[in-house]
Design an enzyme around this catalytic site. Structure first.
Site, PDB file in Angstrom:
ATOM      1  N   ALA A  56       0.806  -1.236   0.000  1.00 33.78           N
ATOM      2  CA  ALA A  56       0.000   0.000   0.000  1.00 33.78           C
ATOM      3  C   ALA A  56       0.831   1.276   0.000  1.00 33.78           C
ATOM      4  O   ALA A  56       0.272   2.366   0.048  1.00 33.78           O
ATOM      5  CB  ALA A  56      -0.992   0.038   1.152  1.00 33.78           C
ATOM      6  N   ALA A  57       2.156   1.159  -0.101  1.00 35.34           N
ATOM      7  CA  ALA A  57       2.973   2.381  -0.162  1.00 35.34           C
ATOM      8  C   ALA A  57       2.635   3.194  -1.406  1.00 35.34           C
ATOM      9  O   ALA A  57       2.459   4.420  -1.345  1.00 35.34           O
ATOM     10  CB  ALA A  57       4.452   2.028  -0.143  1.00 35.34           C
TER      11      ALA A  57
ATOM     12  N   ASP B 290      -0.147   3.002  -3.171  1.00 32.43           N
ATOM     13  CA  ASP B 290      -1.533   3.461  -3.086  1.00 32.43           C
ATOM     14  C   ASP B 290      -1.650   4.667  -2.162  1.00 32.43           C
ATOM     15  O   ASP B 290      -2.408   5.606  -2.432  1.00 32.43           O
ATOM     16  CB  ASP B 290      -2.431   2.330  -2.578  1.00 32.43           C
ATOM     17  CG  ASP B 290      -2.484   1.158  -3.531  1.00 32.43           C
ATOM     18  OD1 ASP B 290      -2.312   1.371  -4.742  1.00 32.43           O
ATOM     19  OD2 ASP B 290      -2.689   0.023  -3.063  1.00 32.43           O
TER      20      ASP B 290
END
Length: 308
Positions: A253-254, A256
């Site tokens: 999720a970095a 995102d």
């Protein structure tokens, strides 16, 4: 001004398998742990936009008529994200992501599309008024490309800015999507797939970003992990925005978080793109220091505090 953002995209439940390293072909290895969290590139980006920028955020997507779908809907509503245009699909199960997380913090992800792949152009048409009222429309490639094309064409007709995160990798994006993209934001692997230029150093990073800009005629921002992000845009000097050096626990999720945080701060005329990218780098640096996708996405207050 608070941005109004619509995210068109995927909703998944992430199953994370913790391993020391990835197995070799034919090799069996042990898990050190396993965990579950809510995810999906679309859902992650919507949560990031809402948490990091307090943006008015709405979602267009599909979940299955199952426990995972109910969990996702409840979670997004709790984040104060508008879920009126998330359809419940009676035939397809909710999307799933299987994450192999190594001790280094790097991950490999396998996606089961499920209800995400059942999203249709009719779902977009039913949300026209939502898109028209928005400042930005964000999409990724975990949903059918024809749906993205339908949404982007309409968005530009009503002067809503379009943001494309071409992930997972799609080597040849339809021209209809590229021609209606205002800003494209891939990571280095996705950028290489689109341009054919491998990023091995700063010189090839510059070449790749410029090639992406020429291909799309859109503002181009390539994220390059712990190095930060490189941007090329009209009337803005091409430049690398460095990332903060931080201990990495989980990179899930970095990217995102970067997208959602950037768009939450971005002005519709893109004049503050550099500042928005810098804010997004800071938000991503916080994300990689915690486990899980959505649980690791920071708040606006946390990002602001990290500057001190």
């Amino acid at each position: 001004m608070t941005n109004k953002i619509v995210v068109l995209g995927s909703l998944n439940v992430d199953q994370t398998l913790h391993v020391h390293r990835l197995p070799q072909p034919g090799e069996t290895i042990k898990m050190t742990a396993q965990s579950s969290a809510l995810g999906g590139k679309g859902a992650n980006q919507a949560v990031a936009a809402r948490r990091t920028g307090l943006a008015q955020t709405a979602f267009i997507g599909r979940v299955g008529a199952d426990a995972a779908g109910k969990r996702l809907l409840h979670s997004l509503a709790a984040e104060q994200i508008d879920i009126q245009h998330i359809q419940v699909d009676p035939q397809q199960g909710t999307g799933q992501a299987y994450v192999l997380l190594q001790d280094s913090g790097e991950n490999s992800i396998i996606i089961y599309g499920g209800s995400n792949q059942a999203l249709t152009t009719a779902d977009v048409q039913a949300a026209h008024s939502l898109i028209q009222a928005a400042d930005f429309l964000i999409a990724q490639c975990e949903i059918p490309l024809a749906v993205i094309a339908e949404a982007f064409v309409y968005a530009q007709q009503v002067n809503t800015r379009t943001i494309l995160n071409p992930a997972p990798v799609v080597p040849q994006l339809p021209a209809e999507i590229l021609e209606h993209t205002d800003l494209i934001c891939p990571n280095e692997t996705e950028a290489q797939a689109l341009t054919g230029i491998a990023i091995t150093d700063e010189a090839t990073l510059v070449q790749c970003t410029q090639a992406l800009y020429q291909l799309t005629q859109a503002c181009s921002v390539i994220t390059v992990g712990d190095k930060g992000a490189y941007l090329v845009a009209k009337d803005i000097s091409p430049q690398l925005i460095p990332a903060s050096a931080v201990p990495v626990v989980d990179t899930t999720a970095a990217g995102d978080t970067f997208i959602g945080a950037m768009v939450s701060q971005l002005q519709p005329d893109f004049k503050n793109l550099v500042a928005a990218v810098r804010f997004a780098c800071q938000a991503s640096a916080l994300t990689v220091q915690s486990l899980g996708a959505q649980p690791s996405i920071p708040t606006y207050q946390a990002v602001q505090a990290s500057y001190s």
